[in-house]
Design a protein around this motif. Structure first.
Motif, mmCIF file in Angstrom:
data_model
loop_
_atom_site.group_PDB
_atom_site.id
_atom_site.type_symbol
_atom_site.label_atom_id
_atom_site.label_comp_id
_atom_site.label_asym_id
_atom_site.label_seq_id
_atom_site.Cartn_x
_atom_site.Cartn_y
_atom_site.Cartn_z
ATOM 1 N N MET A 261 0.851 -1.112 0.036
ATOM 2 C CA MET A 261 -0.086 0.159 -0.017
ATOM 3 C C MET A 261 0.997 1.040 0.041
ATOM 4 S SD MET A 261 -3.257 1.243 2.412
ATOM 5 C CE MET A 261 -2.233 2.084 3.557
ATOM 6 N N LEU A 262 0.950 1.938 -1.111
ATOM 7 C CA LEU A 262 1.899 3.216 -1.280
ATOM 8 C C LEU A 262 0.994 4.495 -0.950
ATOM 9 C CD1 LEU A 262 4.714 3.963 -2.975
ATOM 10 C CD2 LEU A 262 2.915 4.486 -4.622
ATOM 11 N N SER A 263 1.196 5.003 0.009
ATOM 12 C CA SER A 263 0.789 6.365 0.435
ATOM 13 C C SER A 263 1.483 7.514 0.015
ATOM 14 C CB SER A 263 0.454 6.320 1.819
ATOM 15 O OG SER A 263 0.265 7.961 2.298
ATOM 16 N N THR A 264 0.995 8.210 -1.121
ATOM 17 C CA THR A 264 1.689 9.282 -1.618
ATOM 18 C C THR A 264 0.740 10.425 -1.903
ATOM 19 O OG1 THR A 264 3.110 9.934 -3.433
ATOM 20 C CG2 THR A 264 1.295 8.316 -3.939
ATOM 21 N N HIS A 265 1.419 11.502 -2.146
ATOM 22 C CA HIS A 265 0.648 12.785 -2.907
ATOM 23 C C HIS A 265 0.944 12.949 -4.325
ATOM 24 C CE1 HIS A 265 4.321 14.682 -1.851
ATOM 25 N NE2 HIS A 265 4.092 15.527 -2.728
ATOM 26 N N LEU A 266 1.904 11.807 -4.710
ATOM 27 C CA LEU A 266 2.326 11.999 -6.299
ATOM 28 C C LEU A 266 1.561 11.223 -7.163
ATOM 29 C CD1 LEU A 266 5.990 12.374 -5.403
ATOM 30 C CD2 LEU A 266 4.543 14.264 -6.028
ATOM 31 N N MET A 267 0.978 11.516 -7.831
ATOM 32 C CA MET A 267 0.122 10.598 -8.913
ATOM 33 C C MET A 267 1.175 9.853 -9.548
ATOM 34 S SD MET A 267 -3.069 13.023 -10.161
ATOM 35 C CE MET A 267 -4.006 13.886 -9.035
ATOM 36 N N GLY A 268 2.039 10.522 -10.225
ATOM 37 C CA GLY A 268 3.252 9.823 -11.060
ATOM 38 C C GLY A 268 3.457 8.595 -10.245
ATOM 39 N N ASP A 269 3.962 8.520 -9.133
ATOM 40 C CA ASP A 269 4.068 7.480 -8.106
ATOM 41 C C ASP A 269 3.223 6.125 -8.391
ATOM 42 O OD1 ASP A 269 6.333 8.809 -7.494
ATOM 43 O OD2 ASP A 269 6.141 8.822 -5.482
ATOM 44 N N VAL A 270 1.864 6.860 -8.046
ATOM 45 C CA VAL A 270 0.755 5.664 -8.349
ATOM 46 C C VAL A 270 0.819 5.281 -9.674
ATOM 47 C CG1 VAL A 270 -1.632 5.529 -8.366
ATOM 48 C CG2 VAL A 270 -0.465 6.862 -6.555
ATOM 49 N N GLU A 271 0.786 6.187 -10.833
ATOM 50 C CA GLU A 271 0.804 5.594 -11.949
ATOM 51 C C GLU A 271 1.790 4.543 -12.485
ATOM 52 O OE1 GLU A 271 -1.182 9.142 -14.373
ATOM 53 O OE2 GLU A 271 0.899 8.783 -14.805
ATOM 54 N N ARG A 272 3.194 4.843 -11.901
ATOM 55 C CA ARG A 272 4.192 4.044 -12.271
ATOM 56 C C ARG A 272 4.069 2.678 -11.423
ATOM 57 N NH1 ARG A 272 9.504 5.738 -13.065
ATOM 58 N NH2 ARG A 272 9.775 3.450 -12.653
#
Lengths: 318, 302
Positions: free
Chosen positions: B188-199
């Motif tokens: 589960m990757l918590s982030t505010h960066l959409m790019g990280d989620v897309e990748r």
């Protein structure tokens, strides 16, 4: 000759199928890590210097006594096991004040505590394991000098067997008394470390606490006061002057405030000794109180700081 | 199939501040992105799953266990925090071995796991150096390694690319992908960066103001569009005028040609235009939506 050939295989990531030993392994890991931190094991060379010096300082008096006895062959001036604890108590307090911050402060400062508390252990597990680590080292220090002294005395006695027969009761006594002293010098510095963010301040606080309590009670019960006066050249000097010592019922209770002597009252009781007024007026005054008082006073100094420490860590935010 | 992590009507309030409001979502095997701006409730959700705080109402489960009732739920969880959490005066090897034992592994296995994991995160050579001398990227790797050393079923990564330069970020995202795909550990990757989620992520859960505003497969949000992107090495202007002449709607963007509403006839026309102009084609493919496009669009709509 056959040519030797080798091949390296990268098996990639392997899932762990081995045993998972539960919370006792977790607690033991924290305990063992506490020992290693304090002794500087697995750390750089500088981390080992101070623990080694302090351990040597705790054993040195016993070693010196034994060497003197073996050279001059007279053990009359050698302290007994009860007195020995009083002699090394200063080193023990110093050791505790310096080493206790090493046990708790880096975990909070570097926020390693956050990584511990998301693993299968509670704050209580963590604290018990850390306090146990300190206690074991304090115990080793307390006993090591005493063991060196006892072995030395046995070996240098005219008749070692007679010496053991006459003094065997000292062994359970110094074991019990040593454990009480070790626990006392563990719990207060560790609690102070639990509230401080800098090691030097925690150490200074503990040493200050002991010094102030000792000097304060000493001045009140011995009749020695300090006065500041101005010299002809304008400098300020401290002079020891005589003042009226506290006497009677009040002296007994005031003497309890001498923090360094809190476990020593129990030490005297365990060895069944009558404190001498000139040697240690604090012990002498407290010995006049009912035995239960110094016992409860000791318990209060254990339970109180331990509770404070526990409440402090219950509030730690990750 | 029940999720590895489950939140049902999960609400967490701190006094008058609501961090999470009736959040319901599940995290399954694979990589799930927990996406949201600062203050969206991501860290609160992680703390709830780790059992560090109790929910005000609703429930939270980790592999079927209530994490705030027993620390046992944490035995198969890993956690990589966003902030600095490493000791400075010990080596990565010593630290990881210790953390493996804190997670319940016997000393022998802990030593082997520590060495293996440090090799997998690319710190084989430096493992005996004190962590205090490591770069930011290396420290992030140690943080990831300590989260993996006990071979968890699922690992919670809190802003794993925070503070990294572009190269370090790429390496960390590669490691995240490897962790999921090669190691078989769910994330589960918590982030505010959409790019990280897309990748990295298969699924995304979007939190805003403590509420779940979107959730679903990342593909669902980044599916192919009907816009074609054409990248040419030479002959770009000739192909552009040919396509316009054929009545197609073409836009230029940077060095690319973008053809909208492309069907079979348009593909044939593009082929012919490129052949007629003698242009050299480098790329011809449908474009995909990005999460950024979607959320930007939604906010604009809103």
């Amino acid at each position: 000759m056959a040519e030797l050939r080798g091949e390296v295989f990268d098996l990639g990531y392997q899932r762990y199928e081995g045993p998972r030993e539960g919370r006792w392994r977790t607690r033991y890991a924290i305990f063992e890590n506490g020992l290693r931190s304090m002794l500087g094991i697995g750390r750089g060379g500088r981390s080992k210097v101070l623990p080694i010096l302090l351990v040597l300082a705790a054993i040195a008096p016993a070693a010196v006594f034994v060497i003197i006895v073996s050279v001059i062959g007279d053990d009359d001036f050698i302290p007994g096991p009860s007195d020995y604890y009083q002699i090394v108590s200063l080193v023990l307090f110093l050791f505790s004040a310096i080493m206790a911050p090493e046990l708790l402060i880096p975990d909070r400062r570097d926020r390693v505590l956050d990584l511990y508390l998301v693993r299968p252990l509670t704050v209580t597990d963590y604290l018990v394991a850390r306090v146990a680590a300190f206690f074991v080292i304090a115990l080793a220090l307390v006993y090591s000098g005493q063991i060196v002294l006892q072995i030395g005395l046995i070996l240098t006695a005219a008749s070692p067997v007679d010496f053991i027969q006459e003094n065997w009761l000292d062994i359970p006594r110094f074991i019990l008394s040593g454990a009480l002293i070790a626990f006392f010098v563990t719990i207060i510095p560790v609690t102070v470390a639990g509230f401080m963010s800098r090691r030097a301040i925690a150490t200074a606080f503990v040493i200050g606490l002991w010094l102030i309590a000792t000097l304060f009670v000493g001045a009140l019960t011995s009749g020695e006061c300090y006065e500041e006066s101005t010299t002809a050249s304008g400098g300020r000097i401290q002079e020891t002057t005589a003042c009226e010592p506290i006497k009677g019922e009040a002296a007994k209770w005031v003497a309890l405030l001498d923090l360094g002597n809190v476990p020593m009252h129990l030490n005297e009781m365990i060895f069944g000794e009558e404190p001498d007024q000139s040697d240690n007026p604090t012990l002498y005054e407290v010995a006049k109180l009912p035995a239960i008082v110094p016992i409860l006073w000791y318990a209060l100094w254990i339970v109180g700081p331990a509770s404070l420490l526990w409440f402090r860590y219950r509030k730690v935010k990750i | 199939m029940p999720g590895l992590l489950e939140a049902k009507n999960l609400t967490k309030r701190y006094g008058s501040t609501t961090a999470l409001e009736s959040a319901t979502f599940e995290v399954h095997e694979g990589v799930t992105g927990l996406l949201g701006p600062n203050g969206a409730g991501k860290s609160t959700a992680i703390k709830l799953f780790l059992g560090l705080i109790k929910p005000t109402s609703g429930s939270v489960a980790v592999m079927g266990l209530a994490p705030y009732e027993s620390v046992t739920a944490r035995t198969r969880l890993g956690y990589m925090p966003e902030h600095e959490t490493l000791p400075t005066n010990v080596s990565a090897s010593e630290f990881l071995m210790h953390m493996a034992q804190v997670s319940g592994l016997p000393p022998g296995q802990a030593r082997t796991r520590a060495a293996d994991i440090l090799r997998h995160v690319g710190l084989d050579e430096e493992r005996y150096r004190p962590i205090g001398g490591y770069s930011t990227g290396m420290r992030q790797r140690v943080k990831l390694a300590q989260a993996l050393v006990h071979d968890p079923v699922l690992v919670l990564l809190d802003e794993p690319t925070a503070g990294l330069d572009p190269e370090g970020r790429e390496e960390m995202l590669d490691l995240v992908n490897r962790t999921a795909k090669e190691f078989g550990i769910s994330i589960m990757l918590s982030t505010h960066l959409m790019g990280d989620v897309e990748r990295t992520a298969d699924r995304v859960i979007v939190l805003e103001g403590g509420q779940v505003t979107e959730q679903g497969a990342v593909d669902q949000y980044t599916q192919e569009t009907e816009t074609l992107i054409i990248e040419l090495e030479e002959g770009r202007e000739a192909v552009l005028s040919d396509l316009i002449r054929r009545g197609m709607k073409v836009e230029t963007k940077d060095n690319f040609l973008m053809v909208e509403n492309a069907g079979e006839a348009e593909y044939d026309a593009i082929r012919d235009a490129i052949a007629d102009a003698g242009a050299r084609l480098r790329r011809l493919s449908p474009t995909r939506h990005t999460l950024t496009d979607i959320f930007r669009g939604e906010r604009a709509d809103g």
